[in-house]
Scaffold this motif. Structure first.
Motif, PDB file in Angstrom:
ATOM      1  N   THR A   1     -14.108  -1.842   5.300  1.00  0.00           N
ATOM      2  CA  THR A   1     -15.165  -2.621   4.647  1.00  0.00           C
ATOM      3  C   THR A   1     -16.103  -1.708   3.871  1.00  0.00           C
ATOM      4  O   THR A   1     -16.456  -1.988   2.709  1.00  0.00           O
ATOM      5  CB  THR A   1     -15.942  -3.456   5.683  1.00  0.00           C
ATOM      6  N   ILE A   2     -16.499  -0.613   4.472  1.00  0.00           N
ATOM      7  CA  ILE A   2     -17.394   0.338   3.793  1.00  0.00           C
ATOM      8  C   ILE A   2     -16.697   0.952   2.585  1.00  0.00           C
ATOM      9  O   ILE A   2     -17.280   1.052   1.505  1.00  0.00           O
ATOM     10  CB  ILE A   2     -17.904   1.418   4.767  1.00  0.00           C
ATOM     11  N   MET A   3     -15.426   1.337   2.754  1.00  0.00           N
ATOM     12  CA  MET A   3     -14.682   1.903   1.628  1.00  0.00           C
ATOM     13  C   MET A   3     -14.547   0.887   0.502  1.00  0.00           C
ATOM     14  O   MET A   3     -14.667   1.239  -0.670  1.00  0.00           O
ATOM     15  CB  MET A   3     -13.306   2.363   2.072  1.00  0.00           C
ATOM     16  N   LYS A   4     -14.285  -0.349   0.859  1.00  0.00           N
ATOM     17  CA  LYS A   4     -14.146  -1.399  -0.151  1.00  0.00           C
ATOM     18  C   LYS A   4     -15.457  -1.572  -0.918  1.00  0.00           C
ATOM     19  O   LYS A   4     -15.456  -1.630  -2.155  1.00  0.00           O
ATOM     20  CB  LYS A   4     -13.734  -2.714   0.521  1.00  0.00           C
ATOM     21  N   ILE A   5     -16.560  -1.617  -0.208  1.00  0.00           N
ATOM     22  CA  ILE A   5     -17.864  -1.775  -0.862  1.00  0.00           C
ATOM     23  C   ILE A   5     -18.152  -0.588  -1.777  1.00  0.00           C
ATOM     24  O   ILE A   5     -18.585  -0.761  -2.912  1.00  0.00           O
ATOM     25  CB  ILE A   5     -18.984  -1.954   0.185  1.00  0.00           C
ATOM     26  N   LYS A   6     -17.877   0.611  -1.301  1.00  0.00           N
ATOM     27  CA  LYS A   6     -18.203   1.801  -2.089  1.00  0.00           C
ATOM     28  C   LYS A   6     -17.264   2.011  -3.269  1.00  0.00           C
ATOM     29  O   LYS A   6     -17.694   2.545  -4.297  1.00  0.00           O
ATOM     30  CB  LYS A   6     -18.218   3.041  -1.195  1.00  0.00           C
ATOM     31  N   THR A   7     -16.011   1.597  -3.138  1.00  0.00           N
ATOM     32  CA  THR A   7     -15.081   1.814  -4.251  1.00  0.00           C
ATOM     33  C   THR A   7     -15.064   0.625  -5.216  1.00  0.00           C
ATOM     34  O   THR A   7     -15.146   0.816  -6.426  1.00  0.00           O
ATOM     35  CB  THR A   7     -13.657   2.101  -3.758  1.00  0.00           C
ATOM     36  N   LEU A   8     -14.976  -0.566  -4.697  1.00  0.00           N
ATOM     37  CA  LEU A   8     -14.845  -1.738  -5.566  1.00  0.00           C
ATOM     38  C   LEU A   8     -16.175  -2.223  -6.127  1.00  0.00           C
ATOM     39  O   LEU A   8     -16.212  -2.766  -7.220  1.00  0.00           O
ATOM     40  CB  LEU A   8     -14.163  -2.887  -4.829  1.00  0.00           C
ATOM     41  N   TYR A   9     -17.234  -2.032  -5.364  1.00  0.00           N
ATOM     42  CA  TYR A   9     -18.526  -2.600  -5.764  1.00  0.00           C
ATOM     43  C   TYR A   9     -19.590  -1.545  -5.987  1.00  0.00           C
ATOM     44  O   TYR A   9     -20.773  -1.880  -6.031  1.00  0.00           O
ATOM     45  CB  TYR A   9     -18.983  -3.626  -4.724  1.00  0.00           C
TER      46      TYR A   9
ATOM     47  N   SER B   1      -5.788   5.522  -8.986  1.00  0.00           N
ATOM     48  CA  SER B   1      -5.172   4.189  -9.026  1.00  0.00           C
ATOM     49  C   SER B   1      -6.082   3.254  -8.239  1.00  0.00           C
ATOM     50  O   SER B   1      -6.217   3.395  -7.017  1.00  0.00           O
ATOM     51  CB  SER B   1      -3.774   4.215  -8.400  1.00  0.00           C
ATOM     52  N   ALA B   2      -6.693   2.342  -8.935  1.00  0.00           N
ATOM     53  CA  ALA B   2      -7.752   1.515  -8.342  1.00  0.00           C
ATOM     54  C   ALA B   2      -7.274   0.690  -7.152  1.00  0.00           C
ATOM     55  O   ALA B   2      -6.229   0.030  -7.197  1.00  0.00           O
ATOM     56  CB  ALA B   2      -8.341   0.591  -9.393  1.00  0.00           C
ATOM     57  N   PHE B   3      -8.055   0.758  -6.090  1.00  0.00           N
ATOM     58  CA  PHE B   3      -7.838  -0.114  -4.941  1.00  0.00           C
ATOM     59  C   PHE B   3      -8.213  -1.540  -5.326  1.00  0.00           C
ATOM     60  O   PHE B   3      -9.066  -1.755  -6.192  1.00  0.00           O
ATOM     61  CB  PHE B   3      -8.728   0.305  -3.757  1.00  0.00           C
ATOM     62  N   ARG B   4      -7.589  -2.480  -4.651  1.00  0.00           N
ATOM     63  CA  ARG B   4      -7.938  -3.895  -4.800  1.00  0.00           C
ATOM     64  C   ARG B   4      -8.159  -4.464  -3.395  1.00  0.00           C
ATOM     65  O   ARG B   4      -7.790  -3.859  -2.396  1.00  0.00           O
ATOM     66  CB  ARG B   4      -6.811  -4.650  -5.520  1.00  0.00           C
ATOM     67  N   GLU B   5      -8.749  -5.628  -3.359  1.00  0.00           N
ATOM     68  CA  GLU B   5      -9.037  -6.296  -2.076  1.00  0.00           C
ATOM     69  C   GLU B   5      -7.807  -6.334  -1.174  1.00  0.00           C
ATOM     70  O   GLU B   5      -7.885  -6.075   0.020  1.00  0.00           O
ATOM     71  CB  GLU B   5      -9.531  -7.731  -2.315  1.00  0.00           C
ATOM     72  N   GLU B   6      -6.662  -6.686  -1.756  1.00  0.00           N
ATOM     73  CA  GLU B   6      -5.453  -6.832  -0.940  1.00  0.00           C
ATOM     74  C   GLU B   6      -4.975  -5.519  -0.326  1.00  0.00           C
ATOM     75  O   GLU B   6      -4.312  -5.520   0.711  1.00  0.00           O
ATOM     76  CB  GLU B   6      -4.319  -7.501  -1.724  1.00  0.00           C
ATOM     77  N   HIS B   7      -5.333  -4.403  -0.931  1.00  0.00           N
ATOM     78  CA  HIS B   7      -4.968  -3.111  -0.349  1.00  0.00           C
ATOM     79  C   HIS B   7      -5.716  -2.884   0.964  1.00  0.00           C
ATOM     80  O   HIS B   7      -5.131  -2.440   1.956  1.00  0.00           O
ATOM     81  CB  HIS B   7      -5.260  -1.974  -1.325  1.00  0.00           C
ATOM     82  N   PHE B   8      -6.989  -3.185   0.947  1.00  0.00           N
ATOM     83  CA  PHE B   8      -7.788  -3.022   2.167  1.00  0.00           C
ATOM     84  C   PHE B   8      -7.327  -3.989   3.248  1.00  0.00           C
ATOM     85  O   PHE B   8      -7.191  -3.603   4.418  1.00  0.00           O
ATOM     86  CB  PHE B   8      -9.276  -3.206   1.869  1.00  0.00           C
ATOM     87  N   ALA B   9      -7.065  -5.228   2.866  1.00  0.00           N
ATOM     88  CA  ALA B   9      -6.605  -6.229   3.836  1.00  0.00           C
ATOM     89  C   ALA B   9      -5.280  -5.813   4.455  1.00  0.00           C
ATOM     90  O   ALA B   9      -5.086  -5.944   5.678  1.00  0.00           O
ATOM     91  CB  ALA B   9      -6.474  -7.595   3.165  1.00  0.00           C
ATOM     92  N   ARG B  10      -4.384  -5.295   3.641  1.00  0.00           N
ATOM     93  CA  ARG B  10      -3.074  -4.884   4.171  1.00  0.00           C
ATOM     94  C   ARG B  10      -3.211  -3.676   5.082  1.00  0.00           C
ATOM     95  O   ARG B  10      -2.564  -3.590   6.121  1.00  0.00           O
ATOM     96  CB  ARG B  10      -2.112  -4.595   3.010  1.00  0.00           C
ATOM     97  N   TRP B  11      -4.033  -2.712   4.700  1.00  0.00           N
ATOM     98  CA  TRP B  11      -4.243  -1.526   5.538  1.00  0.00           C
ATOM     99  C   TRP B  11      -4.763  -1.940   6.916  1.00  0.00           C
ATOM    100  O   TRP B  11      -4.253  -1.487   7.936  1.00  0.00           O
ATOM    101  CB  TRP B  11      -5.210  -0.549   4.853  1.00  0.00           C
TER     102      TRP B  11
ATOM    103  N   ILE C   1       0.792  -1.239   0.000  1.00  0.00           N
ATOM    104  CA  ILE C   1       0.000   0.000   0.000  1.00  0.00           C
ATOM    105  C   ILE C   1       0.823   1.287   0.000  1.00  0.00           C
ATOM    106  O   ILE C   1       0.278   2.368  -0.182  1.00  0.00           O
ATOM    107  CB  ILE C   1      -0.993   0.041   1.184  1.00  0.00           C
ATOM    108  N   GLY C   2       2.121   1.183   0.178  1.00  0.00           N
ATOM    109  CA  GLY C   2       2.953   2.378   0.298  1.00  0.00           C
ATOM    110  C   GLY C   2       2.856   3.334  -0.873  1.00  0.00           C
ATOM    111  O   GLY C   2       2.867   4.555  -0.689  1.00  0.00           O
ATOM    112  N   TYR C   3       2.761   2.782  -2.085  1.00  0.00           N
ATOM    113  CA  TYR C   3       2.741   3.663  -3.252  1.00  0.00           C
ATOM    114  C   TYR C   3       1.529   4.590  -3.289  1.00  0.00           C
ATOM    115  O   TYR C   3       1.589   5.666  -3.874  1.00  0.00           O
ATOM    116  CB  TYR C   3       2.867   2.860  -4.547  1.00  0.00           C
ATOM    117  N   PHE C   4       0.428   4.220  -2.639  1.00  0.00           N
ATOM    118  CA  PHE C   4      -0.713   5.141  -2.578  1.00  0.00           C
ATOM    119  C   PHE C   4      -0.334   6.417  -1.836  1.00  0.00           C
ATOM    120  O   PHE C   4      -0.764   7.503  -2.188  1.00  0.00           O
ATOM    121  CB  PHE C   4      -1.916   4.493  -1.881  1.00  0.00           C
TER     122      PHE C   4
END
Length: 128
Positions: free
Chosen positions: A114-122, A75-85, A27-30
């Motif tokens: 979880t909310i951010m993931k739902i709103k951005t990815l889905y 730069s699109a987030f992915r599942e692994e970004h949220f998990a790592r954060w 996640i550092g590059y974000f």
């Protein structure tokens, strides 16, 4: 270990978290490339956010979702970004604190991610 009890505790937690996150290979590059942080500007804002979340102080006046939706567009987030954060955040809390507020911080971080993931990815399916 003691619990999170003051703004200074939150500041220490955020400084420790960002020392890891800024250099993290997932996640550092974000934080350094996509939306480079000026830590002297960002730190008071993020401490306000977490002080509001944990102590109900209402210091934070921004829109955390809007900021992260903009970053997602760059730069699109992915599942692994949220998990790592969440993992880095929880690890940081556990290294520094123990108690009710520490547990609340970890739970709130998971909920926010979880909310951010739902709103951005889905596309916010089922959320206002």
């Amino acid at each position: 270990m003691r619990d999170i009890a003051t703004r200074e505790d939150i500041t220490a937690m955020m400084e420790s978290f960002y020392s890891k996150a800024l250099t993290d290979n997932v996640i550092g590059y974000f934080f350094v490339k996509v939306a480079p942080l000026k830590m002297e500007v960002h730190m008071p804002v993020i401490v306000d956010f977490w002080e509001t979340v944990l102590f109900g102080t209402a210091f934070y006046k921004g829109n955390v979702m809007k900021v992260h939706q903009h970053i997602h567009q760059l730069s699109a987030f992915r599942e692994e970004h949220f998990a790592r954060w969440v993992s880095l955040f929880s690890e940081t809390v556990d290294e520094l604190y123990s108690g009710g507020k520490a547990e609340m911080a970890k739970q709130k971080a998971l909920s926010i991610a979880t909310i951010m993931k739902i709103k951005t990815l889905y596309g916010g399916i089922g959320l206002p």
